[in-house]
Design a protein around this motif. Structure first.
Motif, short mmCIF file in Angstrom:
data_model
loop_
_atom_site.label_atom_id
_atom_site.label_comp_id
_atom_site.label_asym_id
_atom_site.label_seq_id
_atom_site.Cartn_x
_atom_site.Cartn_y
_atom_site.Cartn_z
N UNK A 62 0.83 -1.20 0.00
CA UNK A 62 0.00 0.00 0.00
C UNK A 62 0.87 1.25 0.00
N UNK A 63 0.77 2.09 -1.04
CA UNK A 63 1.59 3.32 -1.08
C UNK A 63 1.34 4.23 0.13
N UNK A 64 0.11 4.23 0.63
CA UNK A 64 -0.22 5.10 1.76
C UNK A 64 0.61 4.74 2.98
N UNK A 65 0.86 3.44 3.19
CA UNK A 65 1.65 3.04 4.36
C UNK A 65 3.07 3.57 4.26
N UNK A 66 3.69 3.44 3.10
CA UNK A 66 5.08 3.86 2.94
C UNK A 66 5.22 5.39 3.02
N UNK A 67 4.22 6.09 2.51
CA UNK A 67 4.23 7.55 2.65
C UNK A 67 4.07 7.93 4.11
N UNK A 68 3.21 7.20 4.80
CA UNK A 68 3.00 7.44 6.22
C UNK A 68 4.27 7.16 7.01
N UNK A 69 4.97 6.09 6.64
CA UNK A 69 6.22 5.75 7.32
C UNK A 69 7.25 6.87 7.12
N UNK A 70 7.33 7.39 5.90
CA UNK A 70 8.25 8.50 5.64
C UNK A 70 7.85 9.74 6.41
N UNK A 71 6.57 10.01 6.49
CA UNK A 71 6.09 11.20 7.20
C UNK A 71 6.43 11.13 8.69
N UNK A 72 6.40 9.94 9.26
CA UNK A 72 6.64 9.80 10.69
C UNK A 72 8.11 9.85 11.06
N UNK A 73 8.97 10.21 10.12
CA UNK A 73 10.39 10.42 10.43
C UNK A 73 10.59 11.91 10.75
N UNK A 74 11.34 12.61 9.92
CA UNK A 74 11.67 14.01 10.19
C UNK A 74 10.46 14.93 10.26
N UNK A 75 9.53 14.90 9.30
CA UNK A 75 8.44 15.90 9.35
C UNK A 75 7.61 15.83 10.64
N UNK A 76 7.17 14.63 11.00
CA UNK A 76 6.28 14.49 12.16
C UNK A 76 7.01 14.78 13.46
N UNK A 77 8.25 14.30 13.57
CA UNK A 77 9.01 14.54 14.79
C UNK A 77 9.41 16.02 14.91
N UNK A 78 9.57 16.69 13.78
CA UNK A 78 9.83 18.13 13.82
C UNK A 78 8.58 18.86 14.32
N UNK A 79 7.41 18.36 13.95
CA UNK A 79 6.16 18.92 14.48
C UNK A 79 6.09 18.73 15.99
#
Length: 305
Positions: free
Chosen positions: A59-76
């Protein structure tokens, strides 16, 4: 030569010096995002996937979500926290390194710009790819983190609510199930919620002195170091009990490691002890998550889960 009105020369006023907005380097952004803590978002999401009975998904959504939960989300998470905690961080000896940035006033606007620039595009794309339930859960988690740091809610300055709002760390565990249409592992989710509340209180004990000096009333300030040791121990015991039906081994490891460090703090309740125990607290997700992950992968590979 005369420089009168007819000379063709005019006097100029003082030059206006424009100071450029200070830039923030990638290294600074990484420092703010605390890479040592990314396991709390990335690891939780991967474990949530394994709990659905799958080792991986296309599922592409899972891999995009995994990427989002690295730098972008932790920066938030940590960027908003550092922006709101500049007064407290200035008094904290552990800030200014891998445990968190010590921001200058001039860096506030560039950091907020980067937080928005890295988060909004991901959220817009995820809004298109995620299911309504998984998107709602992700937004709830982000809102709790924002409410923890930002006024008027600023849960961090509200005893008990500061830790309870940290269930936001546990919510991504359910995202893969909601995304893939699988049942949510309720016991695991509740156990992680309890662990997150206890860990927040435990970690805040080391900052109770600087928080008190800055006029910030947290659970750790309110209860005192000995009180917060017992408070966090209760949450760790609850987490172990909730995890017991799923894995006695994982439950035992959680109680031994997390319960042990809470008891150590109770026996010697001071800020210095809390600070010395903090590195162990940082690796508890690796220890407990590693034990649980190995079991899950083994069962999945053998077709037993």
């Amino acid at each position: 030569m005369s420089s009168g009105p007819d000379s063709g020369l005019q006097e100029r006023g003082p030059a206006v010096v424009r100071r450029p907005v200070p830039a923030i380097s990638l290294r600074q952004l990484l420092t703010v995002s605390r890479p040592a803590l990314w396991i709390n978002t990335v690891g939780v999401l991967v474990t949530g996937l394994w709990l659905t009975g799958q080792l991986y998904t296309a599922a592409p959504a899972f891999w995009l979500l995994l990427l989002y939960l690295t730098l972008p989300y932790n920066l938030l998470i940590y960027g908003l926290n550092d922006l709101s905690d500049r007064a407290e961080d200035a008094l904290s000896p552990r800030k200014g390194g891998w445990q968190g940035a010590r921001l200058r006033t001039a860096e506030a606007t560039p950091l907020l710009t980067w937080i928005l620039a890295l988060n909004l595009p991901f959220l817009l794309l995820l809004a298109w790819l995620l299911t309504p339930a998984s998107l709602a859960l992700l937004l709830l988690s982000a809102a709790l983190f924002a409410g923890y740091s930002l006024p008027p809610l600023r849960f961090k300055a509200r005893p008990l609510l500061d830790g309870l709002s940290n269930v936001a760390y546990a919510l991504p565990l359910a995202l893969p199930a909601l995304l893939l249409g699988r049942p949510v592992s309720v016991w695991a989710l509740l156990a992680l919620c309890a662990y997150s509340v206890g860990k927040h209180a435990f970690d805040a004990a080391q900052d109770s002195g600087s928080d008190r000096a800055a006029g910030l009333n947290t659970t750790a300030v309110w209860l005192g170091v000995r009180g917060v040791a017992l408070y966090s121990l209760c949450w760790f015991v609850l987490a172990g009990a909730l995890l017991w039906p799923l894995s006695r081994l994982s439950s035992g490891v959680l109680l031994m490691v997390c319960g042990g460090m809470a008891l150590r703090l109770w026996r010697k309740p001071d800020v210095d002890t809390a600070a010395r125990l903090y590195p162990l607290s940082i690796v508890t997700p690796w220890i407990v998550g590693g034990v649980s992950g190995v079991q899950l992968v083994y069962l999945l590979v053998r077709g037993l889960y």
